[in-house]
Design an enzyme around this catalytic site. Structure first.
Site, PDB file in Angstrom:
ATOM      1  N   GLU A  87       1.000  -1.224  -0.072  1.00 56.79           N
ATOM      2  CA  GLU A  87       0.095   0.039  -0.198  1.00 56.79           C
ATOM      3  C   GLU A  87       0.875   0.898   0.447  1.00 56.79           C
ATOM      4  O   GLU A  87       0.266   2.117   0.126  1.00 56.79           O
ATOM      5  CB  GLU A  87      -1.243  -0.178   0.936  1.00 56.79           C
ATOM      6  CG  GLU A  87      -2.083  -1.140   1.552  1.00 56.79           C
ATOM      7  CD  GLU A  87      -2.561  -0.811  -0.359  1.00 56.79           C
ATOM      8  OE1 GLU A  87      -3.417   0.728   0.046  1.00 56.79           O
ATOM      9  OE2 GLU A  87      -3.170  -2.264  -0.880  1.00 56.79           O
ATOM     10  N   SER A 487     -45.165 -33.572  41.554  1.00 57.53           N
ATOM     11  CA  SER A 487     -44.070 -34.532  42.543  1.00 57.53           C
ATOM     12  C   SER A 487     -43.059 -33.743  42.534  1.00 57.53           C
ATOM     13  O   SER A 487     -42.932 -34.016  43.755  1.00 57.53           O
ATOM     14  CB  SER A 487     -44.643 -35.429  42.458  1.00 57.53           C
ATOM     15  OG  SER A 487     -45.709 -36.023  43.165  1.00 57.53           O
TER      16      SER A 487
END
Length: 822
Positions: A87, A487
């Site tokens: 770059e 239960s």
């Protein structure tokens, strides 16, 4: 002549001055509208939040931009060199603008424009000469519009940035901000997305590929445009060689490497922890909001134990498949013509990803001994399907289970022919038998369920499975499903009794009872067997899950005491004070029930269930911690042989440790002699309680060892009877047993801890009176300090008459589904 030349010089000079003045004015005017570059010093990019398991394994990432911020000193020098070579090779020497590159670009672009507009040739795009500093200016402070004014601002800002920041600071901004494809921003995020590696693990050729991406990531997609991507990567390697960053040997070795990227799978899928992870996501979002979740860079350390999570999924899924098979074959998903395009038809159908290795298939040929199936094409990494035909065989022997479902656990005739099950064109699920090289006929179960495992001392959720398949249904049956516990609520009822003067040897009459309702009807709770057993100890009431005596006990001591304890344990927020609640009539969640049982297991200490241990912000500061204990002694600059700091346990005591142990001992009896005997096969000290509701619509089991609590629920999402015998003991308890076998394998058999002061006295469990050591059926019963068994049996509830007292009134629909069965 001299005068003419002087005139030309003067005119030229005037033009030059005018142009310079004009340019200066434009620059001056443009500089007035430049954004403030100093905001870069407060740069906080959107960073993804990462969710980790307890062992550090990555579970999930949440982000608008997949970015991990890394400081410049954590970025490998070779990677920086790759980017500067690709770059901006003069980055460390220019002052924001690269005049050499600008001149070169001007010459090249002039030729491109001449060819394009004068010679009418097809040309490439104009080349740029933007430096990395200019790209930082554009990405952070400007737009991407292609105008001269924007380019001028970019150049001016670049020079200002160069004066305000060091080169390393500029490079750090750049490498953390750039878009590199696959939804990734910054080099750290891209490294994970493409290669599943952290930056320091990257190879040279991988660094070069990342550096090849900034200009146009989609043009160099590693799968769609592999050849082009490799060519661009090799160009970066060549520039690194020319710039002296790598040797010829390194270059030659790197260009020979294939471009291999991975589809990174996070742990939520690997561990079947999608329900767990989604619940964590919801909690974090509630704590900090959506924006913080997706951009705040939080690090969330959860409580998940990946190994236990795998065990939990295996145990639950196996039970759901088994029950579904026992209920018969519901038929093919659909039927289509067996044409040459069947692969495309199958590829259009949605298949839950988490049921793999199950595959969708079409029955292509039917024989006497089995069928031939065509397997749904595999999805390739690029998202497309591989339409190469794949066939398999399903023998008749592996279809024998598929008797037609007639509902309510009733089945059609035995399977003797393939035609009883499938026909050509039927679309079904098949599972591979890799040993035999054949396929099994399977179907996605309709019944659902959930499993949660936690540390009873801290509330840390170690495993959570919200259903058979998260891909099929995202509904979390551990946290979101509110169902009657049946239960399984009874230990709370009996704990309330033990906290109010009863002992495990107290005797209650198990006989028919009638409760008059306000609407004039009479409620007659019954035991699951339909029989009554006369005087029974509290222990037998828990072990054998007796309904009638539980209601009688609740009435005798008052429902208000049960309500108070159930709310302190967190089962209910505001429990209706009606007797039906003693049999589990009120809806709650599996997570709440398991948390409540954990408090019985840990000696009565208050805990809160949590899926999150701690949360750190993007800077590593802890902003949330589940463990609220203070530790002043933990903060010390030096160690001078001082003792380890002590953490004080300041948790609320929900019930007394004596009561907690008594109930635990009674629930040990559920495993040894009662409705949960299937857990004896685990071979470790275990306690727990079954739960079933009317018509077997819900099946529960919550069990625990001294250091691990597990809750399981099974039922249909739209409640309906599961069939006779589909009880907590038959369906849910085996799931807990299977999980415990896997989780406790190789671990010592740790007995439950007995609080100091508890006296163990031999008791006849049938009469509640003292027994003698060695007598048949005698057990050691736990008594609190100062308690003793009675010499004469005192039966509570003899002569019990129908009542309309306030505590016995049952409102509205609370009598529906209040069997509290088994």
């Amino acid at each position: 002549m001299l005068r003419f030349l002087g005139f030309l010089f003067t005119a030229g000079f005037m033009v030059f001055v005018g142009v310079a003045a004009g340019a200066g004015y434009i620059i001056w005017d443009t500089s007035k509208t430049l954004p403030e570059h100093t905001q870069l010093s407060q740069y906080e990019p959107p960073v993804m939040t990462r969710i980790h398991a307890g062992d550090g394994s990555l579970l999930a990432e949440y982000a608008k931009e997949r970015r991990l911020f890394v400081p410049i000193n954590a970025i490998p020098e070779r990677l920086i060199q790759a980017f500067t070579s690709a770059e901006d090779k003069n980055f460390y020497s220019h002052a924001g603008l690269d005049w050499e590159a600008l001149a070169r670009a001007a010459l090249v672009d002039s030729k491109i424009l001449f060819d394009r507009y004068v010679l009418k040739k097809k040309t490439r795009r104009l080349i740029g000469a933007s430096t990395i500093t200019q790209q930082v200016a554009k990405n952070f402070l400007l737009t991407s519009e292609r105008k001269i004014e924007r380019k001028l601002k970019e150049a001016l800002l670049a020079q200002r940035i160069e004066r305000a920041f060091t080169k390393d600071q500029i490079m750090e901004l750049y490498l953390n901000e750039i878009f590199l494809g696959l939804g990734s921003y910054g080099v750290a995020g891209a490294s994970l997305s493409y290669f599943g590696k952290s930056l320091n693990e990257l190879d040279l050729h991988e660094m070069a590929y990342l550096a090849a991406l900034p200009k146009a990531p989609n043009n160099y997609h590693p799968r769609r445009y592999t050849e082009r991507a490799v060519e661009r990567r090799n160009w970066v390697l060549e520039r690194m060689l020319v710039n002296g960053h790598i040797t010829q040997a390194e270059h030659d070795a790197a260009v020979r490497e294939p471009l291999t990227v991975i589809s990174r799978a996070v742990g939520a899928k690997l561990f079947a922890a999608e329900s767990f992870t989604e619940e964590v996501r919801r909690e974090v979002q509630e704590l900090y909001g959506t924006d913080k979740l997706y951009t705040g860079g939080l690090s969330v350390r959860t409580t998940l134990d990946p190994k236990l999570q795998i065990f939990a999924r295996r145990a639950l899924a196996g039970a759901l498949i088994k029950f579904d098979r026992e209920n018969g074959w519901r038929g093919a998903i659909r039927n289509i013509p067996v044409t040459k395009d069947w692969e495309k038809e199958l590829s259009k159908m949605k298949v839950p990803a988490d049921v793999f290795p199950w595959r969708l298939a079409i029955v292509s040929d039917v024989g006497d001994d089995g069928v031939t199936v065509g397997i749904r094409p595999k999805r390739l990494p690029n998202g497309k399907f591989d339409f190469k035909a794949e066939a398999g065989a399903v023998p008749l022997a592996l279809m024998k289970w598929a008797r037609k479902s007639l509902g309510k656990r009733k089945l059609g005739p035995e399977v003797k022919q393939v035609s009883q099950v499938v026909k050509p064109g039927d679309i079904v699920y098949v599972a591979p038998d890799r040993t035999a090289g054949v396929w099994h006929l399977v179907q996605l179960p309709q019944i659902e369920g959930g499993l949660v495992a936690m540390d009873p001392h801290t509330g840390r959720v170690l495993a959570l499975v919200g259903g058979f398949s998260y891909g099929k249904s995202q509904f979390n049956r551990v946290v979101q499903a509110r169902r009657q516990p049946g239960s399984s609520i009874k230990p709370v009822v009996y704990a309330a009794a033990l906290d109010n003067g009863y002992t495990p040897a107290s005797v209650i009459m198990d006989a028919p009872i009638e409760i008059q309702l306000r609407n004039g009807e009479t409620w007659k709770p019954k035991n699951y067997s339909g029989r009554f057993y006369g005087p029974s100890t509290l222990r037998r009431g828990v072990e054998l899950s007796r309904n009638a005596m539980t209601v009688r006990l609740a009435h005798d001591m008052g429902i208000a005491k049960i309500k108070a304890l159930a709310e302190k344990l967190g089962i209910y927020t505001d429990m209706p004070p009606v007797l039906a609640m003693s049999l589990g009539a009120g809806e709650t969640t599996l997570l709440r029930m398991t948390t409540a049982f954990s408090m019985l297991a840990n000696g009565g200490k208050k805990i809160e269930a949590t899926l999150i241990d701690r949360i750190q912000d993007r800077y590593g500061r802890t902003v949330f911690r589940h463990d609220k204990r203070d530790c002043p002694g933990c903060i010390s600059d030096t160690w001078n042989n001082q003792p380890e700091p002590e953490l004080l346990d300041v948790r609320e005591e929900v019930i007394s440790p004596y009561t907690a142990y008594q109930v635990t001992s009674m629930m040990e009896g559920v495993v040894q002699r009662g409705t949960g005997k299937v857990l004896k096969a685990v071979g470790k000290p275990l306690a727990g309680k079954t739960g079933t509701t009317n018509d077997e619509r819900d099946a529960w089991f919550i069990g625990f060892t001294p250091d691990l609590a597990v809750g399981v629920y099974l039922g249909y999402d739209k409640p309906k009877p599961m069939g006779k015998g589909a009880t907590g003991g038959q369906l849910a308890a085996p799931v807990v047993a299977e999980f415990m076998k896997l989780a406790l394998k190789g671990k010592p058999a740790t007995p439950f801890r007995v609080p100091a002061g508890i006296e163990l006295i031999p008791i006849d469990p049938n009469t509640g009176q003292r027994g003698a050591y060695g007598d048949a059926n005698v057990i050691l019963e736990a008594f609190k300090p100062g308690e003793q068994p009675t010499d004469d049996a005192v039966v509570i509830g003899e002569g019990f008459a129908p009542t309309t007292g306030n505590e016995a009134v049952i409102e509205g629909g609370l009598t529906t589904g209040t069997g509290g069965l088994y």
